[in-house]
Design an enzyme around this catalytic site. Structure first.
Site, PDB file in Angstrom:
ATOM      1  N   SER A 186       0.400  -1.124  -0.262  1.00 27.67           N
ATOM      2  CA  SER A 186       0.341   0.034   0.299  1.00 27.67           C
ATOM      3  C   SER A 186       0.590   1.693   0.051  1.00 27.67           C
ATOM      4  O   SER A 186       1.299   1.190  -1.379  1.00 27.67           O
ATOM      5  CB  SER A 186      -1.166  -0.385   1.227  1.00 27.67           C
ATOM      6  OG  SER A 186      -2.077   0.789   1.017  1.00 27.67           O
ATOM      7  N   ASP A 197      10.976   5.136  -9.726  1.00 28.82           N
ATOM      8  CA  ASP A 197      10.381   5.026 -11.157  1.00 28.82           C
ATOM      9  C   ASP A 197      11.397   6.892 -11.475  1.00 28.82           C
ATOM     10  O   ASP A 197      11.445   6.903 -12.436  1.00 28.82           O
ATOM     11  CB  ASP A 197       8.797   6.220 -10.961  1.00 28.82           C
ATOM     12  CG  ASP A 197       8.448   4.301 -11.083  1.00 28.82           C
ATOM     13  OD1 ASP A 197       8.535   2.945 -11.611  1.00 28.82           O
ATOM     14  OD2 ASP A 197       7.001   5.086 -11.307  1.00 28.82           O
ATOM     15  N   LYS A 234      -0.626  -4.138  -3.614  1.00 30.36           N
ATOM     16  CA  LYS A 234      -2.162  -3.774  -3.704  1.00 30.36           C
ATOM     17  C   LYS A 234      -2.103  -2.229  -4.278  1.00 30.36           C
ATOM     18  O   LYS A 234      -1.924  -0.972  -3.618  1.00 30.36           O
ATOM     19  CB  LYS A 234      -2.152  -3.218  -2.486  1.00 30.36           C
ATOM     20  CG  LYS A 234      -3.416  -2.739  -1.644  1.00 30.36           C
ATOM     21  CD  LYS A 234      -3.548  -2.954  -0.461  1.00 30.36           C
ATOM     22  CE  LYS A 234      -5.191  -2.834   0.538  1.00 30.36           C
ATOM     23  NZ  LYS A 234      -5.497  -1.642   1.561  1.00 30.36           N
TER      24      LYS A 234
END
Length: 347
Positions: free
Chosen positions: A316, A327, A341
């Site tokens: 989460s 990223d 999740k």
């Protein structure tokens, strides 16, 4: 769990956590009222104004008929609350693994975790054959000050035998108003007789960053074990303290972190990302669910080398932080594939 804020719930008996589109649920009387209003509107403005699915009243009839049949005919007396709660949980189980229903006590425990504080003696517990065992003792808590250790078994609470109790029963006895007394007896390995202890309940702080320190002269370590409403503040404090001790690179340990409020995941990520960088975006079927969240502040740690340790129990909010840093090539990620999740939930 990821949450876009936790609104105050006033005079609600239960709470539903729903994944699809961050929709908020209202108590049943409000739904019935809405149906009645829609019917009146239809009477005045024609059939096109009727906003209620014709099948919904039939579903209500089916449910209440089943509830009445069980209450009237089942061999044992049953509590209607249990039947209704079980029915709601069954309904949500047909959606996905994460939509869930909270009873009042379950919701209170969830809020305690998010707020990071409660009134009690400062231990986490689980049920064992002899009673209730302490698994963790929070530093600075009443239990910590009285010398209670992980592994101690609470055999009696306020004079009552705790053997066979559930953790819920034990928590109701151990928690209470600040400044009130609780008497327990513990069994400890190596001691033949139970040890009586008197404790004064106090506010217990549950840290989301339980540890941070310098590994060597230039490498700092921060353990981010959970996300709560004050995680960003705790992280800022840890980073600045380590920086004052010479930290030039950071090892961020996010293993076994189950997540928490969405805004905290964004603020934690912002500590390491330059202003304007995308952190996370949400997409859903209801209005205002499509949102892009970017870093909004410049910090002194946007150029510091970071290694993030993650595992399969990193979920989460912890995955938002890990993914955003990965990223943008702001961190090297080591460990295991995280939980996966990829959703935001509202209460």
């Amino acid at each position: 769990m990821l949450d876009e804020g936790f609104p105050e719930v006033v005079a609600c008996k239960e709470v539903i956590c729903y994944d699809a589109g961050m929709r908020r649920y209202r108590p049943l009387p409000a739904v019935v009222f809405a149906i009645a209003v829609s019917a009146l509107v239809g009477g005045f403005f024609g059939r096109n104004a009727l906003a209620v699915d014709d099948k919904i009243p039939e579903h209500y009839k089916t449910f209440t008929a089943a509830l009445a049949a069980i209450e009237n005919n089942y061999v044992d007396k049953v509590e209607s609350d249990g039947l209704v709660y079980g029915a709601i949980r069954g309904m949500l189980s047909t959606l996905d693994p994460h939509s869930s229903f909270f009873t009042p006590s379950e919701y209170a425990r969830m809020r305690e975790r998010q707020e990071g504080r409660y009134y009690g003696i400062g231990i986490t517990i689980f049920k064992v054959d002899e009673g209730i065992a302490a698994t963790k003792v929070f530093e600075g808590s009443p239990a910590y000050k009285k010398g209670i250790r992980p592994g101690d078994v609470i055999s009696r609470i306020m004079g009552e035998d705790a053997k066979g109790w559930t953790t819920e029963q034990a928590m109701q006895k151990l928690r209470g108003p600040k400044g009130t007394e609780v008497r327990i007896e513990i069994k400890r390995r190596g001691y033949e007789q139970p040890i009586p202890i008197q404790l004064m309940r106090d506010e217990v702080y549950i840290p989301t960053i339980p540890a941070y320190f310098m590994i060597d002269g230039t490498t700092g370590y921060i353990q981010l074990r959970d996300f709560g409403e004050n995680t960003d503040r705790d992280l800022k404090h840890a980073l600045r303290d380590l920086a004052s001790k010479g930290m030039r690179r950071l090892l961020l340990d996010i293993r076994d972190n189950p997540g928490g409020p969405l805004d905290q995941a964004i603020k934690v990520s912002n500590e390491f990302l330059p202003r304007g960088k995308m952190i996370v975006y949400t997409r859903g079927r209801v209005q205002n669910s499509d949102q892009d969240y970017r870093a909004t502040e410049d910090t002194e740690f946007t150029d510091m080398p970071v290694v993030v340790m993650a595992n399969r129990s990193s979920a989460s909010a912890s995955e938002i932080v890990t993914g955003a840093l990965q990223d943008h090539d702001r961190a090297y990620i080591v460990g295991e594939t995280t939980f996966g999740k990829a959703l935001v939930q509202s209460i």
